[in-house]
Design a protein around this motif. Structure first.
Motif, PDB file in Angstrom:
ATOM      1  N   TYR A  33       0.825  -1.210   0.000  1.00 41.26           N
ATOM      2  CA  TYR A  33       0.000   0.000   0.000  1.00 41.26           C
ATOM      3  C   TYR A  33       0.855   1.253   0.000  1.00 41.26           C
ATOM      4  CZ  TYR A  33      -3.662  -3.160   1.757  1.00 41.26           C
ATOM      5  OH  TYR A  33      -4.553  -4.179   1.924  1.00 41.26           O
ATOM      6  N   PHE A  34       0.208   2.350  -0.395  1.00 39.47           N
ATOM      7  CA  PHE A  34       0.734   3.679  -0.121  1.00 39.47           C
ATOM      8  C   PHE A  34      -0.207   4.331   0.877  1.00 39.47           C
ATOM      9  CE2 PHE A  34       3.430   4.441  -4.076  1.00 39.47           C
ATOM     10  CZ  PHE A  34       4.579   4.639  -3.336  1.00 39.47           C
ATOM     11  N   LEU A  35       0.356   4.929   1.909  1.00 34.09           N
ATOM     12  CA  LEU A  35      -0.476   5.719   2.816  1.00 34.09           C
ATOM     13  C   LEU A  35      -0.100   7.171   2.571  1.00 34.09           C
ATOM     14  CD1 LEU A  35      -0.410   3.889   6.288  1.00 34.09           C
ATOM     15  CD2 LEU A  35      -2.067   3.677   4.440  1.00 34.09           C
ATOM     16  N   LYS A  36      -1.011   7.923   1.996  1.00 33.56           N
ATOM     17  CA  LYS A  36      -0.700   9.339   1.696  1.00 33.56           C
ATOM     18  C   LYS A  36      -1.038  10.197   2.906  1.00 33.56           C
ATOM     19  CE  LYS A  36      -1.002   9.170  -3.255  1.00 33.56           C
ATOM     20  NZ  LYS A  36      -2.088   8.766  -4.128  1.00 33.56           N
ATOM     21  N   LEU A  37      -0.033  10.866   3.415  1.00 32.62           N
ATOM     22  CA  LEU A  37      -0.249  11.665   4.633  1.00 32.62           C
ATOM     23  C   LEU A  37      -0.843  13.014   4.274  1.00 32.62           C
ATOM     24  CD1 LEU A  37       3.201  10.969   6.302  1.00 32.62           C
ATOM     25  CD2 LEU A  37       1.015   9.899   6.856  1.00 32.62           C
ATOM     26  N   LYS A  38      -1.682  13.519   5.142  1.00 31.09           N
ATOM     27  CA  LYS A  38      -2.270  14.853   4.929  1.00 31.09           C
ATOM     28  C   LYS A  38      -1.178  15.915   5.017  1.00 31.09           C
ATOM     29  CE  LYS A  38      -7.102  14.636   6.027  1.00 31.09           C
ATOM     30  NZ  LYS A  38      -7.751  14.181   7.247  1.00 31.09           N
ATOM     31  N   LYS A  39      -0.264  15.685   5.976  1.00 32.92           N
ATOM     32  CA  LYS A  39       0.785  16.676   6.234  1.00 32.92           C
ATOM     33  C   LYS A  39       2.132  16.027   5.933  1.00 32.92           C
ATOM     34  CE  LYS A  39       2.258  18.538  10.395  1.00 32.92           C
ATOM     35  NZ  LYS A  39       2.126  18.595  11.814  1.00 32.92           N
ATOM     36  N   LYS A  40       3.011  16.772   5.198  1.00 29.69           N
ATOM     37  CA  LYS A  40       4.312  16.160   4.877  1.00 29.69           C
ATOM     38  C   LYS A  40       5.409  16.570   5.864  1.00 29.69           C
ATOM     39  CE  LYS A  40       3.743  16.207  -0.116  1.00 29.69           C
ATOM     40  NZ  LYS A  40       4.297  16.756  -1.347  1.00 29.69           N
ATOM     41  N   ASP A  41       5.273  17.776   6.400  1.00 27.92           N
ATOM     42  CA  ASP A  41       6.394  18.319   7.188  1.00 27.92           C
ATOM     43  C   ASP A  41       6.225  18.058   8.683  1.00 27.92           C
ATOM     44  OD1 ASP A  41       4.200  19.937   7.282  1.00 27.92           O
ATOM     45  OD2 ASP A  41       5.351  21.793   7.517  1.00 27.92           O
ATOM     46  N   HIS A  42       6.300  16.800   9.055  1.00 26.27           N
ATOM     47  CA  HIS A  42       6.186  16.459  10.479  1.00 26.27           C
ATOM     48  C   HIS A  42       7.479  16.789  11.201  1.00 26.27           C
ATOM     49  CE1 HIS A  42       2.359  14.237  10.532  1.00 26.27           C
ATOM     50  NE2 HIS A  42       2.593  14.132   9.244  1.00 26.27           N
ATOM     51  N   GLN A  43       7.372  17.491  12.318  1.00 23.17           N
ATOM     52  CA  GLN A  43       8.565  17.832  13.112  1.00 23.17           C
ATOM     53  C   GLN A  43       8.829  16.768  14.178  1.00 23.17           C
ATOM     54  OE1 GLN A  43      10.411  20.623  12.266  1.00 23.17           O
ATOM     55  NE2 GLN A  43       8.924  20.638  10.605  1.00 23.17           N
ATOM     56  N   GLU A  44       7.821  15.995  14.460  1.00 22.27           N
ATOM     57  CA  GLU A  44       7.915  14.988  15.519  1.00 22.27           C
ATOM     58  C   GLU A  44       7.521  13.630  14.952  1.00 22.27           C
ATOM     59  OE1 GLU A  44       8.655  15.823  18.663  1.00 22.27           O
ATOM     60  OE2 GLU A  44       8.700  17.977  18.244  1.00 22.27           O
ATOM     61  N   PRO A  45       8.031  12.555  15.574  1.00 19.29           N
ATOM     62  CA  PRO A  45       7.546  11.238  15.156  1.00 19.29           C
ATOM     63  C   PRO A  45       6.049  11.113  15.461  1.00 19.29           C
ATOM     64  CG  PRO A  45       8.998  11.086  17.079  1.00 19.29           C
ATOM     65  CD  PRO A  45       9.047  12.488  16.618  1.00 19.29           C
ATOM     66  N   PHE A  46       5.366  10.270  14.748  1.00 24.26           N
ATOM     67  CA  PHE A  46       3.930  10.097  15.002  1.00 24.26           C
ATOM     68  C   PHE A  46       3.558   8.633  14.773  1.00 24.26           C
ATOM     69  CE2 PHE A  46       2.831   9.834  10.520  1.00 24.26           C
ATOM     70  CZ  PHE A  46       3.887  10.513   9.923  1.00 24.26           C
ATOM     71  N   VAL A  47       2.319   8.310  15.155  1.00 25.20           N
ATOM     72  CA  VAL A  47       1.899   6.913  15.080  1.00 25.20           C
ATOM     73  C   VAL A  47       0.625   6.789  14.239  1.00 25.20           C
ATOM     74  CG1 VAL A  47       1.112   4.904  16.418  1.00 25.20           C
ATOM     75  CG2 VAL A  47       2.910   6.375  17.340  1.00 25.20           C
ATOM     76  N   ILE A  48       0.634   5.801  13.367  1.00 26.52           N
ATOM     77  CA  ILE A  48      -0.578   5.469  12.602  1.00 26.52           C
ATOM     78  C   ILE A  48      -1.071   4.117  13.104  1.00 26.52           C
ATOM     79  CG2 ILE A  48      -1.486   4.918  10.297  1.00 26.52           C
ATOM     80  CD1 ILE A  48       0.722   6.743   9.154  1.00 26.52           C
ATOM     81  N   VAL A  49      -2.362   4.060  13.367  1.00 25.91           N
ATOM     82  CA  VAL A  49      -2.944   2.794  13.810  1.00 25.91           C
ATOM     83  C   VAL A  49      -3.462   2.066  12.574  1.00 25.91           C
ATOM     84  CG1 VAL A  49      -4.664   1.720  15.315  1.00 25.91           C
ATOM     85  CG2 VAL A  49      -3.736   3.966  15.897  1.00 25.91           C
ATOM     86  N   LEU A  50      -3.151   0.787  12.501  1.00 24.91           N
ATOM     87  CA  LEU A  50      -3.645  -0.014  11.383  1.00 24.91           C
ATOM     88  C   LEU A  50      -4.629  -1.042  11.903  1.00 24.91           C
ATOM     89  CD1 LEU A  50      -0.440  -1.022   9.353  1.00 24.91           C
ATOM     90  CD2 LEU A  50      -2.018   0.871   8.895  1.00 24.91           C
ATOM     91  N   GLU A  51      -5.787  -1.051  11.314  1.00 22.76           N
ATOM     92  CA  GLU A  51      -6.684  -2.171  11.605  1.00 22.76           C
ATOM     93  C   GLU A  51      -6.569  -3.098  10.421  1.00 22.76           C
ATOM     94  OE1 GLU A  51     -10.533  -0.859  12.865  1.00 22.76           O
ATOM     95  OE2 GLU A  51      -9.652   0.238  14.552  1.00 22.76           O
ATOM     96  N   THR A  52      -6.358  -4.333  10.714  1.00 25.88           N
ATOM     97  CA  THR A  52      -6.046  -5.265   9.626  1.00 25.88           C
ATOM     98  C   THR A  52      -7.044  -6.419   9.572  1.00 25.88           C
ATOM     99  OG1 THR A  52      -4.626  -6.590  11.030  1.00 25.88           O
ATOM    100  CG2 THR A  52      -3.573  -4.802   9.831  1.00 25.88           C
ATOM    101  N   GLY A  53      -7.115  -7.015   8.406  1.00 23.09           N
ATOM    102  CA  GLY A  53      -7.959  -8.196   8.237  1.00 23.09           C
ATOM    103  C   GLY A  53      -7.238  -9.175   7.333  1.00 23.09           C
ATOM    104  N   LYS A  54      -7.819 -10.308   7.151  1.00 24.76           N
ATOM    105  CA  LYS A  54      -7.179 -11.344   6.310  1.00 24.76           C
ATOM    106  C   LYS A  54      -7.765 -11.320   4.906  1.00 24.76           C
ATOM    107  CE  LYS A  54      -4.355 -13.379   9.141  1.00 24.76           C
ATOM    108  NZ  LYS A  54      -2.974 -13.090   8.951  1.00 24.76           N
ATOM    109  N   ASN A  55      -6.910 -11.447   3.910  1.00 24.70           N
ATOM    110  CA  ASN A  55      -7.361 -11.629   2.525  1.00 24.70           C
ATOM    111  C   ASN A  55      -7.852 -13.047   2.332  1.00 24.70           C
ATOM    112  OD1 ASN A  55      -6.896  -9.227   1.332  1.00 24.70           O
ATOM    113  ND2 ASN A  55      -4.820  -9.755   0.650  1.00 24.70           N
ATOM    114  N   ALA A  56      -8.770 -13.202   1.433  1.00 30.27           N
ATOM    115  CA  ALA A  56      -9.216 -14.577   1.138  1.00 30.27           C
ATOM    116  C   ALA A  56      -8.098 -15.317   0.419  1.00 30.27           C
ATOM    117  CB  ALA A  56     -10.449 -14.556   0.283  1.00 30.27           C
TER     118      ALA A  56
END
Ligand code: FHN
Length: 442
Positions: A419-442
């Motif tokens: 995947y590509f996750l396109k961020l709303k903001k590019k110029d982050h000054q601090e580390p940040f966290v993205i939560v992923l909810e995942t599922g299984k492919n058939a």
């Protein structure tokens, strides 16, 4: 052909991780604090106007200083600015969930009034029991305490690096008894402490005490069920440390990650571990000069995330001054780390290895016992899009910022499980966290 197992009387007594609640809790700490405090904080790496080039807490071993002169620092030990509650509150704000405190470093000075030594706080102008103050204050803040103890004791007349003569042997027998007494005393006086963090166990004299150390460990564990002891305490009968002659970890967690962090999960061999880290290159006790590269809060957070992503804890060292105050630079770091932790601790506490391939933007962590996966992001590419490779048959069902759950990120599937996750903001000054909810492919 599997290698034949060597029969050992004093090797590891367990294979694999401990599964009890105390150790489960330890495993989920994520972030800890280390405190190196003792007489060495008074000179702070400087003696008669000269700078000592080694680690400040080793200054007693410097040729230029007679031992007796160093030991007389005891008469100057009166830390009027020491406030265990303030230390504990700062650690709490930082997000530390355990603290390891030096009860006795290599110089032999005891921060508690040991009845087996004259070289203790009780004989200093300060007089009061510092270990008790630390244990009580941290416990009150809900931070677990581990007691650091150096077996090597430069001040003790019976300590030997190596046993070469009959006299050495007799002296060392006395030293062993003394060590046992001090350890039992610590465990008896401070029952709230969760574990012991051993150091100074590398010399030939101690490495040869496999049977004695094994018996002592058994005695301590019996006295305090659930006690946590790392891999530095004892060697097996062949002198193997950390891992016995069969390669099995000796102790409850691997204690070899000092100022270094593994890069791959294979390096930790399925064991528990923590990494202890200094703010400057190699200074544990207070050093006035604090030369060299001083790590920033973001560097330290990256180390924290890296450790957790590989199933370990990260323990950051503090070296309070001779007067007991923690230097401003360290307090500032604690505040910055704590501010970040407040928003993002969910990705650090009770998390571990996610089983995902390491990727350029940062680290994956996973909540223990759940499917919740976190991306702790430190490097955003100029495109502002994070490339994300998931394990086979795993798809993203939802992605959002941990600090602002309303900020959803729409994953663009570019390949199967990629995947590509396109961020709303590019110029982050601090580390940040993205939560992923995942599922299984058939
Ligand atoms: O020699 C000590 C050092 O001063 C410091 O206490 C560190 C902390 O992990 N341990 C020893 C070196 O391994």
């Amino acid at each position: 052909m599997p290698k034949e197992k060597i029969l050992l009387a004093h090797g590891a007594h367990r294979e694999g991780k401990r599964t009890d609640a105390v150790m489960e809790k330890w495993r989920g700490y994520g972030l800890g604090q280390f405190i190196h405090w003792g007489l060495y904080a008074i000179p702070g790496g400087e003696w008669n106007g000269k700078q000592y080039n080694g680690a400040a807490e080793w200054i007693r071993s410097w040729n230029g200083i007679p031992n007796a002169t160093y030991d007389s620092l005891i008469y100057k030990f009166n830390p009027t600015a020491f406030d265990a509650t303030a230390w504990a509150k700062s650690a709490k704000q930082m997000g530390a969930r355990y603290v390891t405190f030096t009860t006795k470093h290599h110089d032999g000075f005891c921060m508690w009034p040991s009845k087996y030594s004259k070289y203790t706080v009780a004989a200093s102008p300060y007089k009061k029991d510092i270990v008790k103050a630390v244990v009580d204050a941290y416990d009150k803040e809900g931070i677990d305490v581990i007691l650091y103890f150096s077996v090597m004791d430069w001040s003790h007349p019976d300590w030997r690096y190596e046993i070469k003569t009959k006299e050495d042997s007799v002296a060392f027998e006395r030293f062993k008894k003394f060590t046992r007494n001090q350890l039992i005393e610590l465990l008896t006086n401070y029952p709230k402490a969760k574990g012991l963090w051993f150091d100074g166990t590398w010399d030939k004299s101690w490495v040869k005490q496999a049977a004695f150390a094994d018996d002592l460990e058994t005695e301590m564990r019996k006295l305090r069920p659930g006690l946590i002891i790392g891999s530095r305490f004892r060697a097996d009968e062949n002198g193997k440390r950390h891992f016995d002659s069969n390669g099995v970890l000796m102790g409850d967690y691997e204690q070899g990650w000092e100022r270094k962090i593994p890069n791959k999960i294979e390096e930790v061999h399925g064991n528990d571990w923590d990494c202890v880290m200094t703010v400057p290159e190699n200074q544990w006790g207070y050093n006035k000069a604090w030369n060299g590269h001083i790590k920033s809060a973001n560097e330290l957070l990256e180390m924290t995330a890296k450790c957790v992503s590989l199933g370990g804890n990260f323990v950051l060292n503090f070296g309070p001054q001779g007067d007991g105050a923690i230097r401003q630079e360290e307090l500032n770091l604690a505040t910055k780390i704590g501010d970040w932790m407040k928003l993002n601790q969910e990705a650090i506490y009770n998390c571990g290895y996610a089983g995902y391939e390491k990727q350029d933007w940062g680290y994956f962590t996973k909540k223990t016992g759940s499917d919740q996966v976190y991306m702790v992001v430190f490097n955003v590419p100029v495109s502002g899009a994070l490339r994300l490779k998931m394990p086979a048959k795993t798809k993203i069902s939802k992605a959002y910022m941990l600090a602002d759950r309303e900020e959803k990120i729409l994953p663009e599937e570019i390949n199967s499980n990629e995947y590509f996750l396109k961020l709303k903001k590019k110029d982050h000054q601090e580390p940040f966290v993205i939560v992923l909810e995942t599922g299984k492919n058939a």
